[in-house]
Design a protein around this motif. Structure first.
Motif, short mmCIF file in Angstrom:
data_model
loop_
_atom_site.label_atom_id
_atom_site.label_comp_id
_atom_site.label_asym_id
_atom_site.label_seq_id
_atom_site.Cartn_x
_atom_site.Cartn_y
_atom_site.Cartn_z
N THR A 62 0.83 -1.15 0.10
CA THR A 62 0.09 -0.02 -0.06
C THR A 62 1.00 1.20 0.03
OG1 THR A 62 -1.68 1.10 1.34
CG2 THR A 62 -0.11 0.06 2.43
N ALA A 63 0.20 2.28 -0.20
CA ALA A 63 1.01 3.62 -0.25
C ALA A 63 0.28 4.45 0.86
CB ALA A 63 1.19 4.33 -1.58
N PRO A 68 1.78 10.30 8.46
CA PRO A 68 1.26 9.55 9.76
C PRO A 68 1.69 10.32 11.02
CG PRO A 68 2.86 8.46 8.31
CD PRO A 68 2.96 9.68 8.17
N PRO A 71 4.52 8.85 16.77
CA PRO A 71 6.03 8.80 16.83
C PRO A 71 6.78 8.90 15.49
CG PRO A 71 5.33 6.63 17.87
CD PRO A 71 3.93 7.45 17.45
N TYR A 72 5.93 8.53 14.52
CA TYR A 72 6.60 8.62 13.28
C TYR A 72 7.19 10.07 12.90
CZ TYR A 72 7.61 7.56 8.09
OH TYR A 72 8.43 7.57 6.91
N TYR A 83 4.96 7.21 0.92
CA TYR A 83 5.89 6.33 0.99
C TYR A 83 5.01 4.88 0.89
CZ TYR A 83 3.63 5.72 5.51
OH TYR A 83 2.79 5.57 6.48
N LEU A 85 4.50 0.99 1.64
CA LEU A 85 4.64 -0.24 2.47
C LEU A 85 4.36 -1.57 1.91
CD1 LEU A 85 2.58 1.00 5.70
CD2 LEU A 85 5.04 0.64 5.67
N PHE B 117 -6.08 10.20 12.29
CA PHE B 117 -5.67 8.72 12.57
C PHE B 117 -5.45 8.58 13.98
CE2 PHE B 117 -3.11 9.59 8.38
CZ PHE B 117 -3.77 8.66 7.75
N PRO B 120 -0.64 6.20 19.12
CA PRO B 120 -0.41 5.68 20.12
C PRO B 120 -0.11 6.51 21.04
CG PRO B 120 1.52 5.18 18.82
CD PRO B 120 0.43 5.95 17.82
N TRP B 131 3.29 1.27 19.37
CA TRP B 131 4.43 2.32 19.21
C TRP B 131 5.36 1.96 18.19
CZ3 TRP B 131 9.72 3.43 19.49
CH2 TRP B 131 10.14 4.65 19.81
N LEU B 132 6.11 0.93 17.93
CA LEU B 132 7.02 0.60 17.02
C LEU B 132 6.56 0.59 15.57
CD1 LEU B 132 8.70 -2.62 18.70
CD2 LEU B 132 10.00 -0.61 17.97
N PHE B 134 4.29 2.63 14.33
CA PHE B 134 4.20 4.10 13.92
C PHE B 134 5.61 4.59 13.87
CE2 PHE B 134 -0.20 3.91 15.24
CZ PHE B 134 -1.03 4.69 14.36
N ARG B 135 6.70 4.36 14.86
CA ARG B 135 7.70 5.01 14.49
C ARG B 135 8.50 4.47 13.50
NH1 ARG B 135 11.78 7.13 14.26
NH2 ARG B 135 13.43 7.81 15.64
N LEU B 136 8.65 3.09 13.38
CA LEU B 136 9.53 2.57 12.43
C LEU B 136 9.03 2.60 11.12
CD1 LEU B 136 10.83 -0.49 14.17
CD2 LEU B 136 12.05 1.47 13.83
N LEU B 137 7.73 2.55 10.88
CA LEU B 137 7.11 2.13 9.59
C LEU B 137 6.15 3.32 9.18
CD1 LEU B 137 6.57 -1.50 9.74
CD2 LEU B 137 8.58 -0.50 8.62
N GLY B 138 5.69 4.08 9.99
CA GLY B 138 4.56 5.08 9.78
C GLY B 138 3.28 4.16 9.24
N ALA B 139 3.05 2.97 9.95
CA ALA B 139 2.01 2.02 9.59
C ALA B 139 0.64 2.37 10.42
CB ALA B 139 2.28 0.70 9.61
N THR B 140 -0.35 3.33 9.78
CA THR B 140 -1.39 3.56 10.35
C THR B 140 -2.36 2.57 10.34
OG1 THR B 140 -2.33 4.64 8.50
CG2 THR B 140 -0.97 6.07 9.79
N ALA B 143 -3.48 1.78 6.85
CA ALA B 143 -2.43 1.07 6.00
C ALA B 143 -2.60 -0.55 6.19
CB ALA B 143 -1.11 1.40 6.50
N TYR B 144 -3.16 -0.96 7.18
CA TYR B 144 -3.47 -2.35 7.36
C TYR B 144 -4.43 -2.72 6.53
CZ TYR B 144 0.03 -2.94 10.94
OH TYR B 144 1.38 -3.05 11.92
N ALA B 198 -4.93 5.31 1.81
CA ALA B 198 -4.08 4.31 1.96
C ALA B 198 -4.27 3.13 0.69
CB ALA B 198 -3.81 3.48 3.05
N ILE B 255 4.10 -5.86 13.31
CA ILE B 255 4.80 -5.72 12.10
C ILE B 255 5.30 -7.20 11.38
CG2 ILE B 255 5.47 -3.28 12.74
CD1 ILE B 255 8.36 -4.27 13.28
#
Ligand SMILES: [Zn+2]
Lengths: 143, 395
Positions: A62-63, A68, A71-72, A83, A85, B117, B120, B131-132, B134-140, B143-144, B198, B255
């Motif tokens: 997906t994009a 976001p 904490p992004y 971006y 995913l 959105f 966390p 938290w991870l 969002f922080r690492l991937l920006g996976a809202t 997105a899933y 998304a 993830i």
């Protein structure tokens, strides 16, 4: 930030995600599980670090078209760059791992089942630190 | 038979009202008590579905509602299970009734959701998968939902038109529901021209965040009879299952999936197992249902629930939709209330709201959106971190 999730140093050819494997039942965990085996039928074995497969096949993708929330980390002043995913199925581990695609890869460049490989990249940087992470990159047929 | 009676159902209309969740929950509770014809002071147990702010249930729901309604010494329970909180509140109430600990229990859930959105709680918490991601991937969350949608397109040939058709159907039902936030019809063209959030899902494919509240008054069958409700709507099953290892479908907020290298994945996946547990407990199957309320976080996800509920075979969700089976007037209407598409998410309230809708439908009081001759219905829902939920109600 997430110590031991992937190899540090070396070049892209050697870069790997790191998981752990249970010595008793051979279950694999990513993100790494260092405390206890999560297989309910397993009495528990020693968990040792293992590199995961470098390549896998696209499970889905997906994009994100909107920035976001924290904490992004992204610069609110800069224009938002969507971006991509990618969720990737690793054949040997029989698991799916989510990651961002390398910059410049759009949904049009991907399809379910296509082969991708894991490479290192920069997640974000501040004055003191460059935060590295993993990215998925399409494998070029001709290589 | 392990039935409990639904004596009362009540809601506060959903929307963006900008008030405290306590107001919505208290209004819904008062409506449910009035519907049941029961005085608050006669309720000996109250169960609240928690509203969490900043990762901490600053307002522990059971006591918050008990205080707002007026302290009267009732037993109190508060539960948190993300989106499945409401179903677990119902389950706790039911367990108390079946164990003989309480005869009549008030169940309440309410929220006033932040805009945009879901994110966390603050602080650096790398041991928290929410938290991870969002922080690492920006996976809202969307997105899933998009990953599931895109995979359906590749595996089953679902199209963007199919997804839009779900929204059109649910908006048409929601337009008939006075408790829904959105009460206007939506066309396929409007879905197609809404912004991509998304890829491939658009704004109108994804449910909004909302304020809202819902409440139920549950009792023992014996209490219901004494109270003059001889033939009440009955809750016959509540499923609150966890997944079975290895979970092989990527799910919020993780993830990565479990690895199936050591253990074969279970035959029914997690979402399917949620419904199966409810069917088994209720001793009925999908063929016995008059309607279903499912958790349509996205249009594409509703199609997946058709299959997980056994309304059709794997991959046949879009075909079932296209033939009109799941629309009002169809063979098995799904989201006759309008669904989350028309309500939006008010997390602790929504699983309770689903059961309110079943209650009204089974009583035959759902007005213009009434499913003719409704005798049995199921709700289904899924909470973050492996909480399944489904409720079966019958008349
Ligand atoms: Zn093991």
């Amino acid at each position: 930030m997430v110590a031991g999730w992937f190899t540090e140093g070396g070049d892209d050819r050697e870069f790997r995600l790191l998981g752990t494997r249970c010595g008793a039942c051979s279950a694999v965990f990513f993100p790494r599980e260092d405390s206890f085996c999560r297989n309910p039928a397993c009495a528990g074995g020693e968990l040792t670090e293992v590199p995961l497969s470098k390549r896998g096949r696209v499970w889905s993708y997906t994009a994100g078209r909107y920035r976001p929330p924290a904490p992004y980390v992204s610069d609110p002043e800069a224009e938002w760059e969507p971006y991509t995913l990618v969720a990737v199925e690793l054949e040997a581990e029989r698991m799916v791992v989510l990651g961002q695609a390398v910059t410049g890869v759009a949904v049009a460049d991907l399809s379910v089942g296509a082969e991708v490989e894991v490479v290192a990249g920069i997640l974000s940087e501040d004055a003191d630190t460059e935060w590295t992470t993993w990215y998925w990159r399409p494998v070029e047929e001709a290589r | 038979m392990n039935d409990v009676a639904v004596l009362g159902a009540g809601m506060h209309r959903w929307g963006k009202w900008g008030r405290s969740f306590v107001e919505y929950g208290t209004a819904a509770a008062r409506a449910a008590l009035a519907d049941a014809g029961i005085d608050w002071q006669d309720v000996r147990s109250v169960v609240g579905a928690d509203t969490v702010r900043g990762g901490y249930p600053g307002h522990v729901a059971g006591a918050t509602f008990a205080r707002a309604l007026g302290w009267q010494g009732a037993r109190v329970t508060s539960v948190y299970a993300a989106c499945a909180s409401g179903a677990q509140a119902i389950d706790s109430a039911r367990a108390q009734i079946l164990a003989g600990m309480a005869e009549v229990v008030l169940v309440v859930g309410a929220d006033s959701a932040p805009k945009g959105f879901f994110a966390p709680a603050g602080g650096d918490r790398p041991d928290d998968p929410d938290w991870l991601r969002f922080r690492l991937l920006g996976a809202t969350n969307p997105a899933y939902f998009a990953l599931y949608a895109r995979r359906r397109m590749a595996l089953h040939g679902d199209t963007l038109d199919d997804f839009a058709r779900v929204k059109v159907k649910n908006a048409a039902a929601g337009a008939l529901n006075p408790y829904a936030r959105y009460r206007t019809a939506v066309s396929a063209g409007q879905v197609a021209s809404s912004a991509v959030v998304a890829d491939p899902l658009r704004l109108l494919d994804i449910c909004a965040t909302s304020d809202g509240g819902a409440a139920l008054v549950l009792s023992s069958m014996e209490y219901a009879r004494r109270h003059g409700a001889g033939d009440p709507v009955r809750i016959r099953a509540v499923s609150t299952v966890t997944p079975t290892y290895p979970r092989t479908v990527l799910d919020l907020p993780d993830i990565a999936t479990d690895s199936a290298a050591a253990v074969e994945p279970p035959a029914p996946g997690f979402r399917e197992s949620i419904a199966r547990a409810a069917y088994e407990e209720a001793a009925l199957g999908p063929e016995d249902l008059s309607l279903a309320e499912v958790y349509d976080l996205s249009t594409a996800l509703e199609l997946e629930w058709y299959e997980d509920l056994g309304l059709c075979g794997t991959g046949d969700g879009a075909a079932l939709l296209r033939e009109g089976a799941t629309a009002l007037g169809g063979r098995i209407p799904v989201n006759a209330s309008g669904g989350l598409a028309s309500f939006g998410e008010a997390v602790p309230a929504q699983a309770i709201a689903q059961v309110c809708e079943l209650t009204w439908q089974l009583r035959g009081t759902a007005g213009e959106r009434q499913v003719a001759g409704a005798r049995a219905g199921i709700t289904t829902n899924q909470g973050l971190f492996g909480h399944g939920s489904a409720v079966v109600a019958v008349r």
